[in-house]
Motif scaffolding. Structure first.
Motif, PDB file in Angstrom:
ATOM      1  N   LEU A 163       0.841  -1.190   0.000  1.00 52.34           N
ATOM      2  CA  LEU A 163       0.000   0.000   0.000  1.00 52.34           C
ATOM      3  C   LEU A 163       0.885   1.252   0.000  1.00 52.34           C
ATOM      4  O   LEU A 163       0.630   2.216  -0.731  1.00 52.34           O
ATOM      5  CB  LEU A 163      -0.893  -0.021   1.243  1.00 52.34           C
ATOM      6  N   ARG A 166       2.294   1.791  -3.368  1.00 47.54           N
ATOM      7  CA  ARG A 166       1.291   2.351  -4.273  1.00 47.54           C
ATOM      8  C   ARG A 166       1.051   3.812  -3.954  1.00 47.54           C
ATOM      9  O   ARG A 166       0.915   4.638  -4.846  1.00 47.54           O
ATOM     10  CB  ARG A 166      -0.021   1.562  -4.162  1.00 47.54           C
ATOM     11  N   ALA A 167       1.020   4.128  -2.638  1.00 48.47           N
ATOM     12  CA  ALA A 167       0.796   5.520  -2.238  1.00 48.47           C
ATOM     13  C   ALA A 167       1.955   6.405  -2.671  1.00 48.47           C
ATOM     14  O   ALA A 167       1.792   7.604  -2.852  1.00 48.47           O
ATOM     15  CB  ALA A 167       0.598   5.604  -0.730  1.00 48.47           C
ATOM     16  N   ALA A 168       3.134   5.806  -2.846  1.00 43.62           N
ATOM     17  CA  ALA A 168       4.283   6.593  -3.302  1.00 43.62           C
ATOM     18  C   ALA A 168       4.258   6.771  -4.811  1.00 43.62           C
ATOM     19  O   ALA A 168       5.123   7.417  -5.379  1.00 43.62           O
ATOM     20  CB  ALA A 168       5.580   5.912  -2.871  1.00 43.62           C
ATOM     21  N   GLY A 169       3.268   6.167  -5.467  1.00 42.83           N
ATOM     22  CA  GLY A 169       3.112   6.370  -6.900  1.00 42.83           C
ATOM     23  C   GLY A 169       4.037   5.521  -7.761  1.00 42.83           C
ATOM     24  O   GLY A 169       4.273   5.855  -8.915  1.00 42.83           O
ATOM     25  N   LEU A 170       4.551   4.410  -7.214  1.00 42.04           N
ATOM     26  CA  LEU A 170       5.418   3.563  -8.036  1.00 42.04           C
ATOM     27  C   LEU A 170       4.572   2.832  -9.078  1.00 42.04           C
ATOM     28  O   LEU A 170       3.434   2.488  -8.820  1.00 42.04           O
ATOM     29  CB  LEU A 170       6.143   2.543  -7.159  1.00 42.04           C
TER      30      LEU A 170
ATOM     31  N   LEU B  52      -7.334   7.782   2.203  1.00 43.71           N
ATOM     32  CA  LEU B  52      -7.034   6.936   1.045  1.00 43.71           C
ATOM     33  C   LEU B  52      -7.796   7.381  -0.199  1.00 43.71           C
ATOM     34  O   LEU B  52      -7.310   7.256  -1.324  1.00 43.71           O
ATOM     35  CB  LEU B  52      -7.351   5.473   1.358  1.00 43.71           C
ATOM     36  N   ILE B  55      -6.130   9.877  -2.837  1.00 42.03           N
ATOM     37  CA  ILE B  55      -5.247   9.431  -3.917  1.00 42.03           C
ATOM     38  C   ILE B  55      -5.783   8.173  -4.583  1.00 42.03           C
ATOM     39  O   ILE B  55      -5.074   7.485  -5.312  1.00 42.03           O
ATOM     40  CB  ILE B  55      -3.807   9.198  -3.412  1.00 42.03           C
ATOM     41  N   LEU B  57      -6.643   5.209  -3.532  1.00 44.07           N
ATOM     42  CA  LEU B  57      -6.176   3.865  -3.162  1.00 44.07           C
ATOM     43  C   LEU B  57      -7.300   3.163  -2.424  1.00 44.07           C
ATOM     44  O   LEU B  57      -7.356   3.163  -1.208  1.00 44.07           O
ATOM     45  CB  LEU B  57      -4.960   3.956  -2.241  1.00 44.07           C
ATOM     46  N   LEU B  58      -8.194   2.559  -3.198  1.00 46.12           N
ATOM     47  CA  LEU B  58      -9.391   2.008  -2.580  1.00 46.12           C
ATOM     48  C   LEU B  58      -9.520   0.534  -2.907  1.00 46.12           C
ATOM     49  O   LEU B  58      -8.976   0.053  -3.892  1.00 46.12           O
ATOM     50  CB  LEU B  58     -10.615   2.766  -3.123  1.00 46.12           C
ATOM     51  N   ARG B  84      -1.144   8.219 -10.654  1.00 46.65           N
ATOM     52  CA  ARG B  84       0.151   7.772 -10.132  1.00 46.65           C
ATOM     53  C   ARG B  84       1.117   8.956  -9.976  1.00 46.65           C
ATOM     54  O   ARG B  84       1.925   9.004  -9.058  1.00 46.65           O
ATOM     55  CB  ARG B  84       0.737   6.730 -11.074  1.00 46.65           C
ATOM     56  N   ARG B  87       0.210  10.629  -6.688  1.00 49.04           N
ATOM     57  CA  ARG B  87       0.611   9.878  -5.497  1.00 49.04           C
ATOM     58  C   ARG B  87       2.102  10.049  -5.227  1.00 49.04           C
ATOM     59  O   ARG B  87       2.929   9.782  -6.086  1.00 49.04           O
ATOM     60  CB  ARG B  87       0.341   8.384  -5.693  1.00 49.04           C
ATOM     61  N   GLY B  88       2.420  10.458  -4.019  1.00 51.21           N
ATOM     62  CA  GLY B  88       3.825  10.586  -3.650  1.00 51.21           C
ATOM     63  C   GLY B  88       4.429  11.894  -4.107  1.00 51.21           C
ATOM     64  O   GLY B  88       5.318  12.434  -3.465  1.00 51.21           O
ATOM     65  N   MET B  93       1.629   9.894   1.652  1.00 48.60           N
ATOM     66  CA  MET B  93       0.996   9.307   2.841  1.00 48.60           C
ATOM     67  C   MET B  93       2.016   8.682   3.770  1.00 48.60           C
ATOM     68  O   MET B  93       3.025   8.137   3.336  1.00 48.60           O
ATOM     69  CB  MET B  93       0.007   8.228   2.421  1.00 48.60           C
ATOM     70  N   SER B 115      11.373   6.236  -5.006  1.00 46.78           N
ATOM     71  CA  SER B 115      10.431   7.346  -5.201  1.00 46.78           C
ATOM     72  C   SER B 115      11.092   8.467  -5.987  1.00 46.78           C
ATOM     73  O   SER B 115      10.487   9.055  -6.885  1.00 46.78           O
ATOM     74  CB  SER B 115       9.975   7.907  -3.855  1.00 46.78           C
ATOM     75  N   ARG B 117      13.483   8.244  -8.072  1.00 51.78           N
ATOM     76  CA  ARG B 117      13.659   7.859  -9.475  1.00 51.78           C
ATOM     77  C   ARG B 117      12.342   7.969 -10.229  1.00 51.78           C
ATOM     78  O   ARG B 117      12.297   8.434 -11.364  1.00 51.78           O
ATOM     79  CB  ARG B 117      14.188   6.422  -9.569  1.00 51.78           C
ATOM     80  N   THR B 118      11.255   7.526  -9.562  1.00 54.14           N
ATOM     81  CA  THR B 118       9.952   7.538 -10.229  1.00 54.14           C
ATOM     82  C   THR B 118       9.473   8.956 -10.517  1.00 54.14           C
ATOM     83  O   THR B 118       9.032   9.255 -11.623  1.00 54.14           O
ATOM     84  CB  THR B 118       8.900   6.813  -9.364  1.00 54.14           C
ATOM     85  N   HIS B 119       9.557   9.830  -9.514  1.00 56.06           N
ATOM     86  CA  HIS B 119       8.917  11.137  -9.661  1.00 56.06           C
ATOM     87  C   HIS B 119       9.861  12.238 -10.119  1.00 56.06           C
ATOM     88  O   HIS B 119       9.442  13.188 -10.760  1.00 56.06           O
ATOM     89  CB  HIS B 119       8.263  11.560  -8.355  1.00 56.06           C
TER      90      HIS B 119
END
Lengths: 271, 315
Positions: A163, A166-170, B52, B55, B57-58, B84, B87-88, B93, B115, B117-119
């Motif tokens: 979770l 996912r919350a970190a947007g990966l 939740l 963003i 996440l349900l 996505r 998120r982050g 969160m 994180s 790297r992703t964002h």
């Protein structure tokens, strides 16, 4: 303590011997394909530790080269069926929904058909060869792995670190590959070892029926086929291949059993 | 960047019957740039789901309605890569239990670096350096050594620090902290909350602090929203809500906070949290409310009193 180590050590040891003999055996023994009509059906002796067959070929040499086939089949089937099962199981478990229903119903349908007959009919249709045996085994034996991976994924995907990821947007593929599958390592390892044992057994069976590896190339299965005609004259023709199949399958199963116990933290806590 | 949630409704599919149950029944709140809001309520009041929902996440089968406006766009309809990217990066969160929110098989530094790297589109080496820098910023003594450690090698407080670094490393505009200290030792709770406050203020990140602990929250945030049965029943500036609670539920929650005063018995809120599948008609707090009267059988209307909002027939 002794229980789980015992299985692991013996399974590993048998397997190590098997791999070593398949890799190096052919260099140490006679040519497995060279007939010697003056030395037909000789009982085991110092020159021929496992005797000779009806054409005077050295049985030990043929066992070694058959071992290569069995191991190659085991490794290829694990890669193909295991890979397919892991990917489809992961996709199914992570996304759920309609794709999951479709994949799992496919698994149900495949499990409704007796596997051995399914494999037999497919091999008959596309023709017997080593490649086809691996292909058919790979395409039919992924279902167990897919089920297993999906079930584990369903519980892992609810874990808080997933979770958090996912919350970190990966991206989903990264979450599956880096966060979920490594936590499935034990399960996959154990299932792969069992799959390898099954693959060897089925390949031997197919070759015995003449639908697998074709003579003159030796495989443990077709050694049994040619040997059973001479059963009353030369017991060693079927005894040694039979023992080889038994030991290979048993050692994969022992290894799986041992790995499961050793890697399971609950079992560890219990002792 | 301001966050404004308007009339957010959420239906979850009940695991037993498969029937959708409305668990957020029109939640609204505003959060200014760098502001702070505490969402307080019992278990099952919908406070975690509010976090939740922001963003998306349900659980499977959930359905949302309403507006979640971040800056100048409504993010409730975003899907796939679009959500996505939020998120982050825009909304981060922090979860309750530091023991389970980190992946046991990945080094701590790597979990922060991924994180980045992703964002931020950073390369391997740059992201690793960024992770070490962030571990330093959250007060870890040996950041480069800690980055190489696995979560089980860290103490609970250190893990929560790493999680804070993970949440804040991409410079989010809003941080949602869901019971960030509930799983920690009491001696660590203050430290961790101070750290969150300090780091977020330096980057002007807004905070939504979700908790059941009214006393804890009231020290940390400018505004408080009290939730009951999926609705905000009272909201306003923290000092005013704590000093002069209007809603009977808020008053009961305040009486349930230990105050180290001898002789005064500690009260509990009688009754059980509501069952979403069978809410009473009218005010959902009615069955537990000491002031309940016939008027409460009608749906209460939110009443604005200056900076405060309350939803009750009896104030």
């Amino acid at each position: 303590m002794t229980g789980r180590k015992f299985w692991f050590i013996w399974g590993g040891l048998f397997l190590a011997i098997l791999v070593a003999s398949a890799l190096f055996g052919p260099f140490l023994s006679a040519d497995p394909a060279k007939p010697d009509l003056y030395a037909r059906l000789l009982a085991p002796s110092f020159a021929h530790p496992c005797g000779t067959d009806e054409l005077g070929r050295d049985v030990l040499a043929r066992l070694f080269s058959g071992g290569r086939i069995s191991l190659a089949v085991a490794v290829s089937v694990v890669l193909l069926a295991g890979g397919l099962g892991i990917i489809l199981g992961a996709v199914s478990g992570y996304w759920g929904g309609r794709l999951d229903s479709f994949l799992m119903r496919t698994v149900d349908v495949m499990n409704c058909v007796p596997t051995y007959f399914l494999i037999l009919s497919l091999v008959v249709i596309i023709g017997p060869s080593l490649f086809n045996v691996v292909l058919v085994l790979g395409l039919t034996s992924w279902t167990g792995m897919a089920r297993l991976v999906r079930a584990e994924l369903l519980s892992l995907r609810e874990r808080e670190f997933v979770l958090a990821a996912r919350a970190a947007g990966l991206p989903a593929r990264r979450i599956i590959a880096r966060h979920i599958l490594p936590n499935l390592g034990t399960t996959i390892l154990v299932a792969s070892a069992l799959l390898a044992g099954d693959a060897i057994l089925i390949e031997s069976g197919l070759s015995f029926l003449g639908l697998g590896v074709q003579p003159p190339v030796a495989s443990w299965g077709n050694l049994l086929t040619s040997g059973h005609e001479y059963l009353q004259l030369a017991w060693w023709l079927i005894f040694f291949p039979g023992v080889a199949i038994f030991l290979a399958v048993a050692s994969f199963n022992f290894l799986a059993e041992g790995l499961r116990d050793i890697l399971d933290p609950r079992m560890r806590a219990g002792s | 960047m301001t966050l404004s949630v308007r009339n957010l409704r959420l239906w979850l599919r009940s695991p037993e019957t498969g029937v959708p149950v409305e668990v957020l029944r029109g939640v609204s709140f505003e959060l200014g740039e760098g502001g702070s809001l505490g969402i307080v309520g019992e278990s099952g009041s919908g406070k975690t789901m509010s976090g939740l929902s922001l963003i998306g996440l349900l659980p499977e089968g959930a359905r949302r309605e309403g507006e979640i406006i971040l800056g100048d766009r409504d993010i409730i309809g975003l899907r796939g890569d679009d959500i996505r990217a939020v998120r982050g990066k825009s909304i981060a969160m922090i979860f309750q239990d530091p023991a389970t929110a980190l992946n046991p098989l990945i080094r701590v530094g790597e979990q922060i670096a991924e994180s980045l790297r992703t964002h931020e589109g950073k390369g391997q080496a740059e992201a690793a350096r960024g992770a070490v820098e962030w571990l330093g910023r959250v007060g870890i003594d040996d950041p480069s050594g800690t980055a190489q450690k696995y979560p089980h090698q860290l103490s609970g407080g250190m893990r929560q620090r790493a999680i804070i670094a993970m949440a804040l490393c991409c410079g989010p505009r809003v941080l949602v902290a869901d019971e960030p200290t509930t799983a920690l030792d009491v001696s660590l709770q203050r430290q961790v909350l101070d750290l969150i406050g300090e780091v977020r203020r330096s980057s002007n990140t807004a905070l939504i602090l979700v908790s059941h602990d009214l006393a804890l929250v009231s020290n940390e945030v400018e505004r408080i929203a009290i939730m009951y049965a999926g609705r905000v029943v009272e909201a306003g500036p923290t000092a005013e809500v704590v000093a002069g609670a209007l809603h009977p539920y808020t008053r009961m929650l305040l009486k349930a906070v230990p105050a180290w005063k001898r002789g005064e018995p500690l009260e509990s809120v009688p009754g059980a949290p509501p069952d979403f599948a069978a809410l009473p008609a009218g005010c959902s707090f009615r069955p537990r409310c000491p002031l309940a009267s016939d008027k409460c059988r009608q749906e209460p209307v939110p009443e604005q009193r200056g900076p405060r909002m309350v939803e009750c027939w009896n104030v």
